[in-house]
Write an enzyme that holds these catalytic residues in place. Structure first.
Site, short mmCIF file in Angstrom:
data_model
loop_
_atom_site.label_atom_id
_atom_site.label_comp_id
_atom_site.label_asym_id
_atom_site.label_seq_id
_atom_site.Cartn_x
_atom_site.Cartn_y
_atom_site.Cartn_z
N TYR A 133 3.42 10.50 -11.01
CA TYR A 133 2.73 9.52 -10.16
C TYR A 133 1.96 8.51 -11.03
CZ TYR A 133 -0.94 7.79 -6.99
OH TYR A 133 -1.84 6.99 -6.28
N ASN A 177 0.82 -1.22 0.00
CA ASN A 177 0.00 0.00 0.00
C ASN A 177 0.85 1.27 0.00
OD1 ASN A 177 -2.48 1.73 0.99
ND2 ASN A 177 -0.88 2.01 2.53
N LYS A 225 2.34 4.36 -11.47
CA LYS A 225 1.29 3.36 -11.18
C LYS A 225 1.05 2.48 -12.42
CE LYS A 225 0.22 4.22 -6.84
NZ LYS A 225 0.41 3.24 -5.77
N1 LIG Z 1 -5.98 8.54 -1.48
C1 LIG Z 1 -6.40 8.35 -2.74
O1 LIG Z 1 -7.31 9.00 -3.27
C2 LIG Z 1 -5.76 7.27 -3.58
C3 LIG Z 1 -6.25 7.09 -4.89
C4 LIG Z 1 -5.69 6.08 -5.69
C5 LIG Z 1 -4.67 5.31 -5.18
N2 LIG Z 1 -4.20 5.52 -3.92
C6 LIG Z 1 -3.12 4.63 -3.43
O2 LIG Z 1 -3.48 4.11 -2.16
C7 LIG Z 1 -2.31 3.92 -1.36
C8 LIG Z 1 -2.45 4.67 -0.05
O3 LIG Z 1 -2.73 6.03 -0.32
P1 LIG Z 1 -2.98 7.08 0.85
O4 LIG Z 1 -3.82 8.16 0.29
O5 LIG Z 1 -3.37 6.40 2.10
O6 LIG Z 1 -1.48 7.65 1.01
P2 LIG Z 1 -0.82 8.54 2.17
O7 LIG Z 1 -1.86 8.99 3.15
O8 LIG Z 1 0.02 9.55 1.49
O9 LIG Z 1 0.12 7.46 2.90
C9 LIG Z 1 1.21 6.94 2.21
C10 LIG Z 1 1.83 5.88 3.09
O10 LIG Z 1 2.98 5.34 2.40
C11 LIG Z 1 4.10 5.41 3.29
N3 LIG Z 1 5.35 5.52 2.54
C12 LIG Z 1 5.69 6.47 1.64
N4 LIG Z 1 6.94 6.25 1.19
C13 LIG Z 1 7.39 5.14 1.84
C14 LIG Z 1 8.61 4.42 1.83
N5 LIG Z 1 9.65 4.80 1.07
N6 LIG Z 1 8.73 3.32 2.63
C15 LIG Z 1 7.70 2.93 3.41
N7 LIG Z 1 6.52 3.58 3.48
C16 LIG Z 1 6.38 4.67 2.70
C17 LIG Z 1 3.82 6.63 4.15
O11 LIG Z 1 4.62 6.57 5.32
P3 LIG Z 1 5.08 7.89 6.16
O12 LIG Z 1 3.96 8.18 7.12
O13 LIG Z 1 6.33 7.46 6.82
O14 LIG Z 1 5.29 8.99 5.16
C18 LIG Z 1 2.34 6.44 4.42
O15 LIG Z 1 2.12 5.47 5.41
C19 LIG Z 1 -1.15 4.39 -2.23
O16 LIG Z 1 -0.59 3.30 -2.92
C20 LIG Z 1 -1.80 5.35 -3.22
O17 LIG Z 1 -1.07 5.49 -4.39
C21 LIG Z 1 -4.71 6.48 -3.11
#
Ligand SMILES: NC(=O)c1ccc[n+]([C@@H]2O[C@H](COP(=O)([O-])OP(=O)(O)OC[C@H]3O[C@@H](n4cnc5c(N)ncnc54)[C@H](OP(=O)(O)O)[C@@H]3O)[C@@H](O)[C@H]2O)c1
Length: 269
Positions: A168, A86, A172
């Site tokens: 980004y 994730n 993906k």
């Molecule tokens: N939110 C949306 O609308 C959306 C839409 C489509 C897809 N997604 C996908 O869903 C997933 C979660 O999204 P989200 O919105 O929850 O993201 P988010 O709130 O930005 O959280 C990202 C997470 O990834 C961790 N991370 C980033 N770089 C890392 C690294 N090098 N090693 C280990 N952990 C790392 C961050 O840790 P830290 O706290 O340490 O920074 C955080 O826990 C992602 O794959 C994103 O692309 C999200």
């Protein structure tokens, strides 16, 4: 006792996966974060739920992933049922610049934006899969899920006319092909690989500024071109994760290599 490993569990969708999965005492949930000290909500959850274990690793640091995999192996006897990739980098600093929109002389910035998204969102996932795959192959469920994004879908990119968030989105799309490569290699062995988009989800940690709201409104307008029936509202993490977990549950080896939405199809919103 199904075991799950979730990366990026400090906040947002990853934290919600841990919250929902840990409700069932029969699940063992390994929550991977970069830094325990910046994950207070996860630490609180792990004190309430003894079936949650917090591990530290950075997905771009293979040695730290191998160390985390060794910890999981010693807790489970060498197996892992579900790996959920994730964690991702979603850098919004210049996400409203199209690929040709970087000012003349700033080509290095464009390269940097592409490199850093590929590094975490593609290479980081590949490292994570390679570190944990021996455990998954020894597990009983054998499901490797990588959280992708509808922004990595070619067809809806063209239909919506959404040219932004390119580094980004490119990362993906590349992730989806990496998932297909693993599927090609491990189908005969019965290890399932899939890329699943969680929908548009509100994971903001603070209220948006007026500028951010303006940018969001422009994005919604574009997305509505590709999904005219969509109400324009993001999902809350709770709803998104519930839907993604239901899709994961329904997947069988026949679906290996698929890139699906939280609806289990190609409707990204
Ligand atoms: N939110 C949306 O609308 C959306 C839409 C489509 C897809 N997604 C996908 O869903 C997933 C979660 O999204 P989200 O919105 O929850 O993201 P988010 O709130 O930005 O959280 C990202 C997470 O990834 C961790 N991370 C980033 N770089 C890392 C690294 N090098 N090693 C280990 N952990 C790392 C961050 O840790 P830290 O706290 O340490 O920074 C955080 O826990 C992602 O794959 C994103 O692309 C999200």
């Amino acid at each position: 006792m199904p075991s799950y490993l979730i990366t990026g569990a400090s906040r947002g969708i990853g934290l919600e996966f841990v919250r929902q999965l840990s409700k069932y005492p029969s699940n063992r949930v390994f929550a991977l974060v970069r830094n325990k000290h910046t994950a207070p909500q996860l630490l609180a959850l792990s004190t309430q739920h003894p079936n949650v274990r917090v591990l530290q690793a950075d997905v771009v640091d293979y040695a730290s992933l191998k160390a985390a995999a060794a910890e999981v192996a010693s807790a489970t006897g060498g197996t892992l049922d579900y790996l959920i990739n994730n964690a991702a980098l979603i850098d919004q600093e210049r996400h409203m610049l199209a690929l040709d929109g970087y000012p003349e002389g700033q080509e290095a910035l464009l390269e940097e934006d592409i490199h850093k998204h590929i590094q975490v969102n593609v290479i980081g996932v590949i490292h994570t899969i390679n570190a944990f795959l021996p455990l998954v192959r020894a597990g009983s469920t054998k499901k490797v899920i990588s959280i992708s994004s509808g922004l990595g879908d070619h067809a809806s990119t063209v239909v919506s006319g959404y040219a932004f968030s390119a580094p980004y989105s490119i990362s993906k799309a590349a992730l989806n092909l990496a998932v297909a490569k693993y599927a090609a290699q491990y189908k005969d062995e019965g290890v399932l690989f899939a890329a699943i988009s969680p929908g548009l989800v509100n994971t903001a940690q603070k209220p948006p500024s007026p500028e951010e709201l303006e940018v969001f409104a422009q994005m919604v307008e574009r997305f509505k071109v590709a999904a005219p029936g969509w109400d324009g509202r993001p999902l809350e993490p709770e709803q998104s994760v519930k839907m993604v977990l239901a899709v994961i549950d329904r997947l069988t080896i026949k679906d290996t290599g698929a890139f699906l939405s939280h609806h289990g199809n190609k409707e990204w919103l």
